[in-house]
Motif scaffolding. Structure first.
Motif, PDB file in Angstrom:
ATOM      1  N   THR A  66      38.657   8.117  -6.360  1.00 56.38           N
ATOM      2  CA  THR A  66      39.696   9.019  -7.131  1.00 56.38           C
ATOM      3  C   THR A  66      39.600   8.259  -8.599  1.00 56.38           C
ATOM      4  O   THR A  66      39.187   7.316  -8.905  1.00 56.38           O
ATOM      5  CB  THR A  66      41.077   8.733  -6.595  1.00 56.38           C
ATOM      6  OG1 THR A  66      41.444   7.445  -6.513  1.00 56.38           O
ATOM      7  CG2 THR A  66      41.107   9.414  -5.035  1.00 56.38           C
ATOM      8  N   THR A  67      40.330   9.213  -9.467  1.00 61.39           N
ATOM      9  CA  THR A  67      40.038   8.537 -10.978  1.00 61.39           C
ATOM     10  C   THR A  67      40.943   9.670 -11.559  1.00 61.39           C
ATOM     11  O   THR A  67      41.565  10.639 -11.276  1.00 61.39           O
ATOM     12  CB  THR A  67      38.822   8.825 -11.805  1.00 61.39           C
ATOM     13  OG1 THR A  67      39.071   8.052 -12.819  1.00 61.39           O
ATOM     14  CG2 THR A  67      38.314  10.129 -11.952  1.00 61.39           C
ATOM     15  N   THR A  68      41.628   9.428 -12.702  1.00 59.08           N
ATOM     16  CA  THR A  68      42.679  10.073 -13.570  1.00 59.08           C
ATOM     17  C   THR A  68      42.009  10.008 -15.186  1.00 59.08           C
ATOM     18  O   THR A  68      41.389   9.132 -15.539  1.00 59.08           O
ATOM     19  CB  THR A  68      43.923   9.403 -13.516  1.00 59.08           C
ATOM     20  OG1 THR A  68      44.111   8.179 -14.103  1.00 59.08           O
ATOM     21  CG2 THR A  68      44.747   9.562 -12.083  1.00 59.08           C
ATOM     22  N   THR A  69      42.443  10.994 -15.651  1.00 58.13           N
ATOM     23  CA  THR A  69      41.936  11.208 -17.161  1.00 58.13           C
ATOM     24  C   THR A  69      43.309  11.488 -17.896  1.00 58.13           C
ATOM     25  O   THR A  69      43.883  12.513 -17.698  1.00 58.13           O
ATOM     26  CB  THR A  69      40.915  12.113 -17.430  1.00 58.13           C
ATOM     27  OG1 THR A  69      41.504  13.334 -17.074  1.00 58.13           O
ATOM     28  CG2 THR A  69      39.559  11.661 -16.933  1.00 58.13           C
ATOM     29  N   GLY A  70      43.864  10.603 -18.415  1.00 57.61           N
ATOM     30  CA  GLY A  70      45.192  10.850 -19.447  1.00 57.61           C
ATOM     31  C   GLY A  70      46.172  10.779 -18.167  1.00 57.61           C
ATOM     32  O   GLY A  70      46.272   9.781 -17.338  1.00 57.61           O
ATOM     33  N   HIS A  93      30.619  16.797  -8.772  1.00 57.54           N
ATOM     34  CA  HIS A  93      30.897  17.313 -10.154  1.00 57.54           C
ATOM     35  C   HIS A  93      32.253  18.074 -10.135  1.00 57.54           C
ATOM     36  O   HIS A  93      32.573  18.824  -9.319  1.00 57.54           O
ATOM     37  CB  HIS A  93      29.965  18.361 -10.415  1.00 57.54           C
ATOM     38  CG  HIS A  93      30.029  18.871 -11.987  1.00 57.54           C
ATOM     39  ND1 HIS A  93      29.490  18.356 -13.028  1.00 57.54           N
ATOM     40  CD2 HIS A  93      30.612  20.150 -12.220  1.00 57.54           C
ATOM     41  CE1 HIS A  93      29.569  19.014 -13.918  1.00 57.54           C
ATOM     42  NE2 HIS A  93      30.510  19.936 -13.739  1.00 57.54           N
ATOM     43  N   TRP A  94      33.462  17.429 -11.051  1.00 61.99           N
ATOM     44  CA  TRP A  94      34.411  17.796 -11.397  1.00 61.99           C
ATOM     45  C   TRP A  94      34.601  18.542 -12.661  1.00 61.99           C
ATOM     46  O   TRP A  94      34.120  17.861 -13.595  1.00 61.99           O
ATOM     47  CB  TRP A  94      35.663  16.977 -11.129  1.00 61.99           C
ATOM     48  CG  TRP A  94      35.775  16.284  -9.809  1.00 61.99           C
ATOM     49  CD1 TRP A  94      36.697  16.784  -8.835  1.00 61.99           C
ATOM     50  CD2 TRP A  94      35.213  15.294  -8.912  1.00 61.99           C
ATOM     51  NE1 TRP A  94      36.788  16.235  -7.667  1.00 61.99           N
ATOM     52  CE2 TRP A  94      35.812  14.958  -7.935  1.00 61.99           C
ATOM     53  CE3 TRP A  94      34.123  14.417  -9.431  1.00 61.99           C
ATOM     54  CZ2 TRP A  94      35.409  14.265  -6.763  1.00 61.99           C
ATOM     55  CZ3 TRP A  94      33.662  13.649  -8.351  1.00 61.99           C
ATOM     56  CH2 TRP A  94      34.398  13.178  -7.225  1.00 61.99           C
ATOM     57  N   VAL A  95      35.419  19.288 -13.194  1.00 59.42           N
ATOM     58  CA  VAL A  95      35.545  19.802 -14.229  1.00 59.42           C
ATOM     59  C   VAL A  95      37.238  19.968 -14.524  1.00 59.42           C
ATOM     60  O   VAL A  95      37.841  20.871 -13.684  1.00 59.42           O
ATOM     61  CB  VAL A  95      35.102  21.207 -14.890  1.00 59.42           C
ATOM     62  CG1 VAL A  95      35.276  21.514 -15.958  1.00 59.42           C
ATOM     63  CG2 VAL A  95      33.571  20.942 -14.725  1.00 59.42           C
ATOM     64  N   ILE A  96      37.775  19.329 -15.229  1.00 56.09           N
ATOM     65  CA  ILE A  96      39.241  19.434 -15.547  1.00 56.09           C
ATOM     66  C   ILE A  96      39.542  19.914 -17.110  1.00 56.09           C
ATOM     67  O   ILE A  96      38.594  19.355 -17.900  1.00 56.09           O
ATOM     68  CB  ILE A  96      40.207  18.289 -14.976  1.00 56.09           C
ATOM     69  CG1 ILE A  96      39.757  17.086 -15.679  1.00 56.09           C
ATOM     70  CG2 ILE A  96      40.080  18.283 -13.515  1.00 56.09           C
ATOM     71  CD1 ILE A  96      40.472  15.844 -15.517  1.00 56.09           C
ATOM     72  N   PRO A  97      40.579  20.225 -17.644  1.00 58.97           N
ATOM     73  CA  PRO A  97      40.934  20.398 -19.071  1.00 58.97           C
ATOM     74  C   PRO A  97      40.550  19.016 -19.885  1.00 58.97           C
ATOM     75  O   PRO A  97      41.106  18.039 -19.429  1.00 58.97           O
ATOM     76  CB  PRO A  97      42.306  20.664 -19.187  1.00 58.97           C
ATOM     77  CG  PRO A  97      42.592  21.370 -17.801  1.00 58.97           C
ATOM     78  CD  PRO A  97      41.647  20.544 -16.812  1.00 58.97           C
ATOM     79  N   GLY A  98      39.395  19.037 -20.768  1.00 58.71           N
ATOM     80  CA  GLY A  98      39.322  17.979 -21.361  1.00 58.71           C
ATOM     81  C   GLY A  98      38.407  16.931 -20.953  1.00 58.71           C
ATOM     82  O   GLY A  98      38.117  15.759 -21.427  1.00 58.71           O
ATOM     83  N   ALA A  99      37.878  17.088 -19.680  1.00 58.00           N
ATOM     84  CA  ALA A  99      36.792  15.988 -18.925  1.00 58.00           C
ATOM     85  C   ALA A  99      35.887  16.779 -17.990  1.00 58.00           C
ATOM     86  O   ALA A  99      36.242  17.839 -17.075  1.00 58.00           O
ATOM     87  CB  ALA A  99      37.670  14.945 -18.426  1.00 58.00           C
ATOM     88  N   ARG A 100      34.500  16.413 -18.102  1.00 64.61           N
ATOM     89  CA  ARG A 100      33.836  16.666 -16.974  1.00 64.61           C
ATOM     90  C   ARG A 100      33.515  15.369 -16.425  1.00 64.61           C
ATOM     91  O   ARG A 100      32.900  14.431 -17.113  1.00 64.61           O
ATOM     92  CB  ARG A 100      32.595  17.218 -17.711  1.00 64.61           C
ATOM     93  CG  ARG A 100      31.797  17.895 -16.652  1.00 64.61           C
ATOM     94  CD  ARG A 100      30.660  18.556 -17.332  1.00 64.61           C
ATOM     95  NE  ARG A 100      29.232  17.934 -17.375  1.00 64.61           N
ATOM     96  CZ  ARG A 100      28.458  18.072 -18.064  1.00 64.61           C
ATOM     97  NH1 ARG A 100      28.303  18.939 -18.718  1.00 64.61           N
ATOM     98  NH2 ARG A 100      27.319  17.377 -17.680  1.00 64.61           N
ATOM     99  N   VAL A 101      33.575  15.260 -15.098  1.00 63.76           N
ATOM    100  CA  VAL A 101      33.217  14.173 -14.195  1.00 63.76           C
ATOM    101  C   VAL A 101      32.037  14.279 -13.217  1.00 63.76           C
ATOM    102  O   VAL A 101      32.307  15.171 -12.485  1.00 63.76           O
ATOM    103  CB  VAL A 101      34.648  13.408 -13.532  1.00 63.76           C
ATOM    104  CG1 VAL A 101      34.304  12.292 -12.897  1.00 63.76           C
ATOM    105  CG2 VAL A 101      35.655  13.257 -14.691  1.00 63.76           C
ATOM    106  N   GLU A 102      31.220  13.399 -13.150  1.00 62.72           N
ATOM    107  CA  GLU A 102      30.229  13.360 -12.194  1.00 62.72           C
ATOM    108  C   GLU A 102      30.101  12.179 -11.687  1.00 62.72           C
ATOM    109  O   GLU A 102      30.368  11.018 -12.144  1.00 62.72           O
ATOM    110  CB  GLU A 102      28.954  13.834 -12.867  1.00 62.72           C
ATOM    111  CG  GLU A 102      28.833  15.285 -13.374  1.00 62.72           C
ATOM    112  CD  GLU A 102      27.513  15.571 -14.347  1.00 62.72           C
ATOM    113  OE1 GLU A 102      27.225  16.867 -13.968  1.00 62.72           O
ATOM    114  OE2 GLU A 102      26.934  14.697 -14.779  1.00 62.72           O
ATOM    115  N   LEU A 103      30.065  12.050 -10.060  1.00 63.44           N
ATOM    116  CA  LEU A 103      29.721  10.980  -9.346  1.00 63.44           C
ATOM    117  C   LEU A 103      28.549  10.886  -8.515  1.00 63.44           C
ATOM    118  O   LEU A 103      28.145  12.082  -7.856  1.00 63.44           O
ATOM    119  CB  LEU A 103      30.957  10.792  -8.529  1.00 63.44           C
ATOM    120  CG  LEU A 103      31.017   9.539  -7.460  1.00 63.44           C
ATOM    121  CD1 LEU A 103      31.223   8.488  -8.106  1.00 63.44           C
ATOM    122  CD2 LEU A 103      32.124  10.133  -6.390  1.00 63.44           C
TER     123      LEU A 103
END
Length: 81
Positions: free
Chosen positions: A29-33, A55-65
């Protein structure tokens, strides 16, 4: 996307990336802002060597694990037994 040339098999993104341990599954799990990632990724792939890429895409960030298997018998100094 991380490792674009590696062959991959798309998995159901309803699966949550996890590592099985003797104490139960270890999840990410993680948070951005103020925004937390959903538990399920937007895309999930199986890679060679029993690895997994989420792979996740949220407003303002792209996260890959990248999840890789762990072998406690490997010698970290030379990558072998």
């Amino acid at each position: 996307m991380l490792l674009p040339a590696v062959p991959r098999t798309r998995l159901r993104s309803t699966d949550q990336p996890a590592i099985d341990t003797p104490f139960g599954p270890l999840t990410f799990t993680t948070t951005t802002g103020d925004t937390g990632l959903p538990l399920q990724p937007d895309e999930l792939f199986r890679l060679p060597g029993d690895r997994m890429l989420a792979h996740w895409v949220i407003p303002g960030a792209r996260v890959e694990l990248l999840v890789t298997p762990y072998d406690p018998e490997l010698d970290p100094k030379n990558g072998g037994r």
